[in-house]
Motif scaffolding. Structure first.
Motif, PDB file in Angstrom:
ATOM      1  N   GLN A 107       0.837  -1.204   0.000  1.00 58.80           N
ATOM      2  CA  GLN A 107       0.000   0.000   0.000  1.00 58.80           C
ATOM      3  C   GLN A 107       0.874   1.257   0.000  1.00 58.80           C
ATOM      4  O   GLN A 107       0.555   2.234  -0.663  1.00 58.80           O
ATOM      5  N   PHE A 108       1.965   1.205   0.754  1.00 62.91           N
ATOM      6  CA  PHE A 108       2.916   2.312   0.740  1.00 62.91           C
ATOM      7  C   PHE A 108       4.141   1.846  -0.026  1.00 62.91           C
ATOM      8  O   PHE A 108       4.484   0.665   0.028  1.00 62.91           O
ATOM      9  N   HIS A 109       4.764   2.755  -0.737  1.00 64.51           N
ATOM     10  CA  HIS A 109       5.654   2.318  -1.822  1.00 64.51           C
ATOM     11  C   HIS A 109       6.914   1.564  -1.410  1.00 64.51           C
ATOM     12  O   HIS A 109       7.405   0.750  -2.166  1.00 64.51           O
ATOM     13  N   HIS A 110       7.460   1.817  -0.219  1.00 67.17           N
ATOM     14  CA  HIS A 110       8.682   1.122   0.213  1.00 67.17           C
ATOM     15  C   HIS A 110       9.860   1.316  -0.743  1.00 67.17           C
ATOM     16  O   HIS A 110      10.728   0.440  -0.838  1.00 67.17           O
ATOM     17  N   LEU A 111       9.879   2.427  -1.467  1.00 67.67           N
ATOM     18  CA  LEU A 111      11.055   2.699  -2.311  1.00 67.67           C
ATOM     19  C   LEU A 111      12.183   3.188  -1.403  1.00 67.67           C
ATOM     20  O   LEU A 111      11.926   3.744  -0.331  1.00 67.67           O
ATOM     21  N   LEU A 112      13.422   3.003  -1.838  1.00 68.21           N
ATOM     22  CA  LEU A 112      14.558   3.477  -1.043  1.00 68.21           C
ATOM     23  C   LEU A 112      14.664   4.991  -1.229  1.00 68.21           C
ATOM     24  O   LEU A 112      14.851   5.473  -2.347  1.00 68.21           O
ATOM     25  N   PRO A 113      14.541   5.772  -0.121  1.00 70.34           N
ATOM     26  CA  PRO A 113      14.416   7.225  -0.241  1.00 70.34           C
ATOM     27  C   PRO A 113      15.662   7.920  -0.791  1.00 70.34           C
ATOM     28  O   PRO A 113      15.546   8.967  -1.410  1.00 70.34           O
ATOM     29  N   GLU A 114      16.826   7.335  -0.567  1.00 64.27           N
ATOM     30  CA  GLU A 114      18.064   8.028  -0.976  1.00 64.27           C
ATOM     31  C   GLU A 114      18.429   7.763  -2.433  1.00 64.27           C
ATOM     32  O   GLU A 114      19.409   8.315  -2.929  1.00 64.27           O
ATOM     33  N   PHE A 115      17.650   6.919  -3.123  1.00 66.39           N
ATOM     34  CA  PHE A 115      17.951   6.600  -4.519  1.00 66.39           C
ATOM     35  C   PHE A 115      16.866   7.154  -5.443  1.00 66.39           C
ATOM     36  O   PHE A 115      15.724   7.320  -5.036  1.00 66.39           O
ATOM     37  N   THR A 116      17.250   7.409  -6.692  1.00 66.54           N
ATOM     38  CA  THR A 116      16.271   7.889  -7.665  1.00 66.54           C
ATOM     39  C   THR A 116      15.304   6.761  -8.035  1.00 66.54           C
ATOM     40  O   THR A 116      15.558   5.586  -7.750  1.00 66.54           O
ATOM     41  N   ALA A 117      14.234   7.155  -8.725  1.00 66.15           N
ATOM     42  CA  ALA A 117      13.274   6.173  -9.215  1.00 66.15           C
ATOM     43  C   ALA A 117      13.990   5.127 -10.058  1.00 66.15           C
ATOM     44  O   ALA A 117      13.799   3.919  -9.879  1.00 66.15           O
ATOM     45  N   LEU A 118      14.839   5.602 -10.959  1.00 70.04           N
ATOM     46  CA  LEU A 118      15.574   4.678 -11.843  1.00 70.04           C
ATOM     47  C   LEU A 118      16.407   3.688 -11.030  1.00 70.04           C
ATOM     48  O   LEU A 118      16.346   2.478 -11.247  1.00 70.04           O
ATOM     49  N   GLU A 119      17.185   4.227 -10.075  1.00 71.15           N
ATOM     50  CA  GLU A 119      18.059   3.352  -9.272  1.00 71.15           C
ATOM     51  C   GLU A 119      17.251   2.330  -8.473  1.00 71.15           C
ATOM     52  O   GLU A 119      17.681   1.198  -8.275  1.00 71.15           O
ATOM     53  N   ASN A 120      16.080   2.746  -8.004  1.00 69.43           N
ATOM     54  CA  ASN A 120      15.241   1.811  -7.266  1.00 69.43           C
ATOM     55  C   ASN A 120      14.842   0.600  -8.119  1.00 69.43           C
ATOM     56  O   ASN A 120      14.591  -0.474  -7.575  1.00 69.43           O
ATOM     57  N   ILE A 121      14.807   0.784  -9.428  1.00 72.48           N
ATOM     58  CA  ILE A 121      14.446  -0.318 -10.320  1.00 72.48           C
ATOM     59  C   ILE A 121      15.693  -1.044 -10.817  1.00 72.48           C
ATOM     60  O   ILE A 121      15.653  -2.232 -11.119  1.00 72.48           O
ATOM     61  N   VAL A 122      16.813  -0.317 -10.851  1.00 74.74           N
ATOM     62  CA  VAL A 122      18.081  -0.917 -11.285  1.00 74.74           C
ATOM     63  C   VAL A 122      18.663  -1.845 -10.201  1.00 74.74           C
ATOM     64  O   VAL A 122      19.128  -2.944 -10.502  1.00 74.74           O
ATOM     65  N   LEU A 123      18.612  -1.388  -8.937  1.00 75.32           N
ATOM     66  CA  LEU A 123      19.304  -2.128  -7.864  1.00 75.32           C
ATOM     67  C   LEU A 123      18.891  -3.595  -7.728  1.00 75.32           C
ATOM     68  O   LEU A 123      19.761  -4.460  -7.631  1.00 75.32           O
ATOM     69  N   PRO A 124      17.571  -3.896  -7.738  1.00 70.28           N
ATOM     70  CA  PRO A 124      17.232  -5.326  -7.616  1.00 70.28           C
ATOM     71  C   PRO A 124      17.750  -6.155  -8.801  1.00 70.28           C
ATOM     72  O   PRO A 124      18.026  -7.332  -8.641  1.00 70.28           O
ATOM     73  N   GLN A 125      17.899  -5.509  -9.954  1.00 67.36           N
ATOM     74  CA  GLN A 125      18.421  -6.246 -11.111  1.00 67.36           C
ATOM     75  C   GLN A 125      19.917  -6.519 -10.946  1.00 67.36           C
ATOM     76  O   GLN A 125      20.397  -7.600 -11.283  1.00 67.36           O
ATOM     77  N   LEU A 126      20.659  -5.527 -10.415  1.00 64.56           N
ATOM     78  CA  LEU A 126      22.090  -5.742 -10.164  1.00 64.56           C
ATOM     79  C   LEU A 126      22.268  -6.869  -9.146  1.00 64.56           C
ATOM     80  O   LEU A 126      23.115  -7.747  -9.313  1.00 64.56           O
TER      81      LEU A 126
ATOM     82  N   GLY B 252      22.163 -10.134 -10.681  1.00 63.54           N
ATOM     83  CA  GLY B 252      23.213 -10.497 -11.639  1.00 63.54           C
ATOM     84  C   GLY B 252      23.107  -9.850 -13.010  1.00 63.54           C
ATOM     85  O   GLY B 252      23.896 -10.151 -13.904  1.00 63.54           O
ATOM     86  N   THR B 253      22.144  -8.921 -13.197  1.00 66.67           N
ATOM     87  CA  THR B 253      22.016  -8.240 -14.487  1.00 66.67           C
ATOM     88  C   THR B 253      23.089  -7.147 -14.616  1.00 66.67           C
ATOM     89  O   THR B 253      23.391  -6.461 -13.634  1.00 66.67           O
ATOM     90  N   ALA B 254      23.649  -6.972 -15.800  1.00 67.09           N
ATOM     91  CA  ALA B 254      24.654  -5.920 -16.023  1.00 67.09           C
ATOM     92  C   ALA B 254      23.977  -4.548 -15.962  1.00 67.09           C
ATOM     93  O   ALA B 254      22.804  -4.403 -16.308  1.00 67.09           O
ATOM     94  N   ARG B 255      24.728  -3.519 -15.519  1.00 66.69           N
ATOM     95  CA  ARG B 255      24.135  -2.197 -15.304  1.00 66.69           C
ATOM     96  C   ARG B 255      23.453  -1.620 -16.550  1.00 66.69           C
ATOM     97  O   ARG B 255      22.329  -1.124 -16.460  1.00 66.69           O
ATOM     98  N   ALA B 256      24.087  -1.708 -17.699  1.00 63.69           N
ATOM     99  CA  ALA B 256      23.507  -1.098 -18.901  1.00 63.69           C
ATOM    100  C   ALA B 256      22.150  -1.729 -19.225  1.00 63.69           C
ATOM    101  O   ALA B 256      21.173  -1.029 -19.512  1.00 63.69           O
ATOM    102  N   ALA B 257      22.077  -3.035 -19.140  1.00 59.32           N
ATOM    103  CA  ALA B 257      20.826  -3.736 -19.429  1.00 59.32           C
ATOM    104  C   ALA B 257      19.779  -3.414 -18.374  1.00 59.32           C
ATOM    105  O   ALA B 257      18.589  -3.230 -18.679  1.00 59.32           O
ATOM    106  N   ALA B 258      20.217  -3.293 -17.126  1.00 59.43           N
ATOM    107  CA  ALA B 258      19.298  -2.989 -16.022  1.00 59.43           C
ATOM    108  C   ALA B 258      18.694  -1.594 -16.195  1.00 59.43           C
ATOM    109  O   ALA B 258      17.499  -1.382 -15.979  1.00 59.43           O
ATOM    110  N   GLU B 259      19.532  -0.635 -16.608  1.00 65.04           N
ATOM    111  CA  GLU B 259      19.033   0.732 -16.809  1.00 65.04           C
ATOM    112  C   GLU B 259      18.068   0.791 -17.985  1.00 65.04           C
ATOM    113  O   GLU B 259      17.042   1.471 -17.933  1.00 65.04           O
TER     114      GLU B 259
END
Ligand code: ADP
Ligand code: ADP
Length: 225
Positions: free
Chosen positions: A93-112, A115-122
């Motif tokens: 119900q509440f987003h639980h995003l990491l406050p110190e990271f951008t929206a993009l990074e919040n989606i990139v981090l679980p992919q890293l 084991g996903t490479a950064r370019a593909a994750a972004e």
């Protein structure tokens, strides 16, 4: 193709104590690929408990959980953690995003972490943000986003590792009706695009009626609506 199977799930809190509560008393549910099921019940009925058990965040006292055909009764904690990270996406119900990271990074981090490479994750993160209409918010931190935008980013994060199963616990519960409608629409199109299997708990009967099927938690069991 069966993605989630719950069979005879039982769960009680505080067993053997005066405040013991039997929340689930033999809950059964099977959900197939591409199917979106609404889980409806009053507050306190056990929706969160059921979703946590289905998403391998908690264990049942009795009963069987199978994800993508794999029965998890005898699975190790390690196997459960791997499956949870790879095959399950959670939205709260509440987003639980990491406050110190951008929206993009919040989606990139679980992919890293997976084991996903950064370019593909972004690239995947940007595509996900675009698919729910918030690509222009990629570099913003969660606090700079509206409630509806935060939830759309939370959906993207849940989808980051291409799970087979999406579990959502009142995902529009803290949004006003108009925003709730937009956000729900975005969620549904994302789910439809990916052929994901989803179980979405909601109090909102109008939203529930737009899903493929509804089940209600009634005295610890699931019954069709
Ligand atoms: P819902 O999501 O439908 O509101 P929950 O699964 O959160 O329901 O809770 C179901 C019942 O179990 C409630 O009565 C709640 O108070 C109780 N409960 C939930 N979590 C715990 C816990 N960790 N310890 C004790 N009781 C709990
Ligand atoms: P662990 O530290 O036990 O390996 P994780 O790192 O997978 O567990 O998860 C840490 C916390 O993040 C969990 O306790 C749970 O609250 C939350 N969580 C776990 N899986 C998910 C998921 N798929 N989506 C969202 N939140 C999750």
């Amino acid at each position: 193709e069966e993605i989630l199977r719950l069979e005879g799930i039982e769960k009680r809190y505080n067993p053997g104590r005066p405040n013991e509560v039997a929340v689930l008393r033999g809950a059964d549910l099977t959900v197939g690929r591409g199917e979106v099921v609404a889980l409806v019940a009053p507050s306190g009925a056990g929706k969160s408990t059921l979703l946590h058990i289905a998403g391998l965040l908690d264990t049942a006292d009795r009963g069987e959980v199978a994800i993508a055909g794999e029965a998890l009764g005898a699975a190790s904690d390690r196997r459960r953690t791997i499956l949870r990270r790879q095959e399950v996406g959670f939205v709260y119900q509440f987003h639980h995003l990491l406050p110190e990271f951008t929206a993009l990074e919040n989606i990139v981090l679980p992919q890293l972490a997976n084991g996903t490479a950064r370019a593909a994750a972004e690239e995947r993160a940007r595509a996900l943000l675009a698919s729910v209409g918030v690509e222009s918010r990629a570099e913003h931190r969660p606090a700079a986003l509206s409630g509806g935008e935060q939830q759309r980013v939370a959906f993207c994060r849940a989808m980051a590792n291409t799970p087979k199963l999406l579990l959502a616990d009142e995902p529009t519960g803290n949004l006003d009706p108009a925003t709730s409608d937009t956000v729900f629409g975005a969620l549904m199109s994302l789910v439809r695009e990916t052929g994901l299997c989803a179980v979405i708990a909601t109090h909102n009967l109008e939203l529930a009626s737009r899903m493929d099927r509804q089940v209600r938690l009634d005295e610890g069991r699931l019954v069709p609506v």
